[in-house]
Design a protein around this motif. Sequence first.
Motif, PDB file in Angstrom:
ATOM      1  N   TYR A  29       0.962  -1.163  -0.097  1.00  0.00           N
ATOM      2  CA  TYR A  29      -0.227   0.069  -0.103  1.00  0.00           C
ATOM      3  C   TYR A  29       0.738   1.542  -0.238  1.00  0.00           C
ATOM      4  CZ  TYR A  29      -3.694  -3.296   1.291  1.00  0.00           C
ATOM      5  OH  TYR A  29      -4.461  -4.202   1.351  1.00  0.00           O
ATOM      6  N   VAL A  30       1.958   1.110   0.275  1.00  0.00           N
ATOM      7  CA  VAL A  30       2.874   2.282   0.422  1.00  0.00           C
ATOM      8  C   VAL A  30       2.871   3.443  -1.022  1.00  0.00           C
ATOM      9  CG1 VAL A  30       5.320   3.331   0.532  1.00  0.00           C
ATOM     10  CG2 VAL A  30       4.739   1.325   1.805  1.00  0.00           C
ATOM     11  N   GLU A  31       2.932   2.822  -2.270  1.00  0.00           N
ATOM     12  CA  GLU A  31       3.000   3.611  -3.216  1.00  0.00           C
ATOM     13  C   GLU A  31       1.520   4.153  -3.490  1.00  0.00           C
ATOM     14  OE1 GLU A  31       3.195   3.048  -8.136  1.00  0.00           O
ATOM     15  OE2 GLU A  31       4.333   1.483  -6.922  1.00  0.00           O
ATOM     16  N   ALA A  32       0.507   3.467  -3.198  1.00  0.00           N
ATOM     17  CA  ALA A  32      -0.950   4.220  -3.376  1.00  0.00           C
ATOM     18  C   ALA A  32      -1.124   4.915  -2.371  1.00  0.00           C
ATOM     19  CB  ALA A  32      -1.904   3.066  -3.404  1.00  0.00           C
ATOM     20  N   PRO A  37       1.852   3.258   5.588  1.00  0.00           N
ATOM     21  CA  PRO A  37       0.775   3.251   6.487  1.00  0.00           C
ATOM     22  C   PRO A  37       1.013   3.471   8.057  1.00  0.00           C
ATOM     23  CG  PRO A  37       0.411   1.585   4.903  1.00  0.00           C
ATOM     24  CD  PRO A  37       1.944   2.141   4.716  1.00  0.00           C
ATOM     25  N   ALA A  38       0.263   4.280   8.729  1.00  0.00           N
ATOM     26  CA  ALA A  38       0.533   4.126  10.134  1.00  0.00           C
ATOM     27  C   ALA A  38       0.902   2.744  10.852  1.00  0.00           C
ATOM     28  CB  ALA A  38      -0.881   4.682  10.687  1.00  0.00           C
ATOM     29  N   PRO A  39      -0.038   1.527  10.403  1.00  0.00           N
ATOM     30  CA  PRO A  39       0.471   0.404  11.023  1.00  0.00           C
ATOM     31  C   PRO A  39       1.881  -0.095  10.722  1.00  0.00           C
ATOM     32  CG  PRO A  39      -1.611   0.099   9.864  1.00  0.00           C
ATOM     33  CD  PRO A  39      -0.982   1.583   9.611  1.00  0.00           C
ATOM     34  N   MET A  40       2.534   0.355   9.982  1.00  0.00           N
ATOM     35  CA  MET A  40       4.137   0.369   9.747  1.00  0.00           C
ATOM     36  C   MET A  40       4.981   0.736  10.458  1.00  0.00           C
ATOM     37  SD  MET A  40       4.114  -0.008   5.253  1.00  0.00           S
ATOM     38  CE  MET A  40       5.718  -0.885   5.393  1.00  0.00           C
ATOM     39  N   VAL A  41       4.433   2.015  11.119  1.00  0.00           N
ATOM     40  CA  VAL A  41       5.502   2.674  12.116  1.00  0.00           C
ATOM     41  C   VAL A  41       5.008   2.704  13.691  1.00  0.00           C
ATOM     42  CG1 VAL A  41       6.141   4.135  10.211  1.00  0.00           C
ATOM     43  CG2 VAL A  41       4.305   4.873  11.410  1.00  0.00           C
ATOM     44  N   ALA A  42       4.196   1.900  13.844  1.00  0.00           N
ATOM     45  CA  ALA A  42       3.659   1.832  15.127  1.00  0.00           C
ATOM     46  C   ALA A  42       4.783   1.454  16.235  1.00  0.00           C
ATOM     47  CB  ALA A  42       2.427   0.571  15.498  1.00  0.00           C
ATOM     48  N   ASP A  43       4.637   1.773  17.342  1.00  0.00           N
ATOM     49  CA  ASP A  43       5.550   1.367  18.453  1.00  0.00           C
ATOM     50  C   ASP A  43       5.110   0.104  19.158  1.00  0.00           C
ATOM     51  OD1 ASP A  43       7.136   1.259  20.754  1.00  0.00           O
ATOM     52  OD2 ASP A  43       6.438   3.291  21.680  1.00  0.00           O
ATOM     53  N   LEU A 114     -13.205   0.270  14.309  1.00  0.00           N
ATOM     54  CA  LEU A 114     -11.909   0.428  13.599  1.00  0.00           C
ATOM     55  C   LEU A 114     -11.850   1.170  12.558  1.00  0.00           C
ATOM     56  CD1 LEU A 114     -12.160  -1.318  10.418  1.00  0.00           C
ATOM     57  CD2 LEU A 114     -12.745  -3.281  12.334  1.00  0.00           C
ATOM     58  N   TYR A 115     -10.778   1.551  11.753  1.00  0.00           N
ATOM     59  CA  TYR A 115     -10.330   2.479  10.646  1.00  0.00           C
ATOM     60  C   TYR A 115      -9.410   1.892   9.745  1.00  0.00           C
ATOM     61  CZ  TYR A 115      -6.642   4.450  13.248  1.00  0.00           C
ATOM     62  OH  TYR A 115      -5.405   4.475  13.886  1.00  0.00           O
ATOM     63  N   THR A 116      -9.900   2.038   8.634  1.00  0.00           N
ATOM     64  CA  THR A 116      -8.940   1.648   7.608  1.00  0.00           C
ATOM     65  C   THR A 116      -8.642   2.819   6.507  1.00  0.00           C
ATOM     66  OG1 THR A 116      -8.195  -0.170   5.948  1.00  0.00           O
ATOM     67  CG2 THR A 116     -10.485   0.858   5.852  1.00  0.00           C
ATOM     68  N   ASN A 117      -7.455   2.560   5.927  1.00  0.00           N
ATOM     69  CA  ASN A 117      -7.153   3.542   4.651  1.00  0.00           C
ATOM     70  C   ASN A 117      -8.216   3.252   3.661  1.00  0.00           C
ATOM     71  OD1 ASN A 117      -5.660   4.895   2.373  1.00  0.00           O
ATOM     72  ND2 ASN A 117      -4.472   5.681   3.878  1.00  0.00           N
ATOM     73  N   GLY A 142      -2.707  13.205   7.656  1.00  0.00           N
ATOM     74  CA  GLY A 142      -2.382  12.949   6.370  1.00  0.00           C
ATOM     75  C   GLY A 142      -3.079  11.690   5.689  1.00  0.00           C
ATOM     76  N   PHE A 143      -3.835  10.653   6.408  1.00  0.00           N
ATOM     77  CA  PHE A 143      -4.469   9.673   6.055  1.00  0.00           C
ATOM     78  C   PHE A 143      -5.829   9.852   5.871  1.00  0.00           C
ATOM     79  CE2 PHE A 143      -0.615   8.407   8.520  1.00  0.00           C
ATOM     80  CZ  PHE A 143       0.240   7.479   7.400  1.00  0.00           C
TER      81      PHE A 143
END
Length: 152
Positions: A29-32, A37-43, A114-117, A142-143
């Motif tokens: 999903y990064v390119e689109a 996406p936020a889940p890739m950079v979570a703590d 829940l939410y999704t992009n 920004g999402f």
Amino acid sequence: MSKDYDIRQAQAADEAAVRACAEDAYEQYVEAIGKKPAPMVADFASLITAGCVHVAVEGPADVIGFIIFFREGDHVLLENVAVRSDATGRGIGKSLIALCERTAKSSGAGSVKLYTNEKMSANLTIYPRLGYRETDRKTEDGFHRVYFEKRI
């Protein structure tokens, strides 16, 4: 098809595998989206320590999926669910979501939110099939997010 994986509370030692699973599941999903996406950079370390993460594992420690959820007032927020690309199609995501829903119900929560992009188009059809209804769309951090809720 028999279930060949177990679901358990995540442990500190699972952090790297959970992060790798998120990277694998969301990379497409990064390119689109134009950024990670936020889940890739979570703590993930903090979330695991807080007891919010459950993992689907094959054998003793091969993480093939995970879910992050926690109570927020009268509902449970399902913040993230991901399955490794080589493990999709086996019902792992549905099993993880079912765990979240059972936990929410047993805690007395009235719903799971829940939410999704909006660019994650598959999610926009999967969640309604699981009984979730769309409740809102808005831009945050920004999402472009689509919000869902399921009464339990």
